[in-house]
Enzyme design. Structure first.
Site, PDB file in Angstrom:
ATOM      1  N   GLU A 135     -11.819  -1.888  -2.892  1.00  0.00           N
ATOM      2  CA  GLU A 135     -11.289  -1.116  -2.292  1.00  0.00           C
ATOM      3  C   GLU A 135     -10.085  -0.270  -2.671  1.00  0.00           C
ATOM      4  OE1 GLU A 135      -9.656  -4.225   0.554  1.00  0.00           O
ATOM      5  OE2 GLU A 135      -8.092  -4.650  -0.775  1.00  0.00           O
ATOM      6  N   ASP A 137       0.943  -1.189   0.139  1.00  0.00           N
ATOM      7  CA  ASP A 137      -0.012  -0.070   0.085  1.00  0.00           C
ATOM      8  C   ASP A 137       0.785   1.292  -0.056  1.00  0.00           C
ATOM      9  OD1 ASP A 137      -2.336  -1.771   0.212  1.00  0.00           O
ATOM     10  OD2 ASP A 137      -1.928  -1.570   2.371  1.00  0.00           O
TER      11      ASP A 137
END
Length: 333
Positions: free
Chosen positions: A220, A51
């Site tokens: 997401e 991420d």
């Protein structure tokens, strides 16, 4: 990308022909997307990340933040070689323990606005929607310099959404928006007060941006980018965090408003499962996702992680430039 090339020795005529062919290839590449997904640009050093979000500081240094260990930090002077440089937080805020027993933050989003660096991040536990989005502020953007500002937005197990994977958009009208979400009913956005970095008290609406009609509703990590007069919602679809078994991929939709509706190239609403593929598994580069975008001096950079099929599925940093085709759709190259 800054791709180093070895010196080549050619006869003059061959070198001239090669130069012409290269120029034609570059012209074509800049105008239209390639038929296949591109490999990540060349990066080296400590690039084991998950991420990732990257900022270029006012001094020209790149700082990359990623999930785990108080939000891991890496620095680079050239956007090629990255060196581990501690973490954003040296002291972990006590409120994290209410959402994560390991006090382990996820999915940072770092940007620079109004003379300061802002970092939104998530605190949760895997598979739970008892989650919170926090905010930290820094004058330099460097690891160890961040001051925590507490909770921005949260979700409880009784909610039908999950307050993780935040990203900030400042639109051309100066309005601030925070998008977020994972599984459950998908991704959303809220208005943010530029003065505080927290939710705008005069507008508490939660705008629904994208979802999946099929269980387990795997969408997401939203990131909204404005390009020209349009807004582009990038999101990660399907399953992450499973090494070489990951099925993550990056999709995008386009809207005339930061709150949508976002449609894909075929006209399908992202609230109905739409999304045009930008990047997916190819070769050793498995499950690209967890994406963010950095506006750099040479264009927009798509920053993401993938799982390396040649290294036991280790998550690694991927960086590509974003181009725009003749119909106004982004592509990685």
């Amino acid at each position: 990308m800054h791709l180093p090339s070895p010196p080549l020795r050619r006869r003059p005529a061959a070198a001239a022909l090669t130069a012409v062919l290269c120029a034609l290839l570059l012209t074509f590449t800049a105008a239209e997307p390639a038929a296949a997904y591109p490999d990540p640009g060349y990066v080296t050093g400590d690039i084991t990340v998950h991420d990732p979000s990257m900022v270029r500081t006012t001094s020209g240094q790149y700082v990359l933040y990623s999930t785990h260990n108080g939000l891991e930090a890496r620095t680079s002077s050239d956007r090629i070689t990255f060196t581990r440089a501690g973490s954003a937080f040296t002291a972990l805020p006590s409120w994290w323990s209410g959402y994560s027993s390991g006090k382990d933050p996820w999915a940072p989003d770092v940007s620079y606005h109004n003379g300061k660096y802002l970092m939104y991040y998530a605190v949760s536990s895997f598979g739970s929607n008892k989650s919170a989005i926090g905010l930290a502020v820094s004058s330099t953007g460097l690891p160890g310099s961040w001051s925590d500002s507490g909770v921005v937005y949260s979700s409880a197990t009784s909610d039908d959404y999950n307050a993780i994977d935040p990203s900030l958009l400042v639109d051309s009208s100066g309005r601030w928006w925070l998008s977020f979400g994972s599984y459950w009913t998908g991704v959303y956005s809220i208005r943010i007060d530029p003065a505080t970095g927290k939710q705008l008290a005069s507008d508490t609406a939660r705008h629904h941006l994208a979802t999946r009609p099929d269980s387990p509703y795997a969408v997401e990590a939203p990131y909204i980018l404005q390009h020209g007069s349009s807004y582009y919602l990038f999101a990660s679809y399907d399953a992450c965090c499973a090494g070489t078994s990951s099925t993550y991929k990056i999709k995008v939709g386009r809207a005339s408003s930061p709150t949508g509706p976002f449609y894909d190239r075929n006209g399908t609403d992202m609230l109905n499962g739409g999304g045009t593929l930008v990047l997916a598994t190819h070769g050793r580069y498995i499950g690209p996702g967890g994406q963010s975008v950095l506006h750099d001096t040479d264009g927009d950079l798509l920053v993401y992680h993938y799982y390396d099929g040649n290294d036991s599925g280790t998550p690694k940093l991927g960086v590509n430039l974003l181009g725009w085709d003749s119909a106004g759709w982004p592509y990685a190259y």
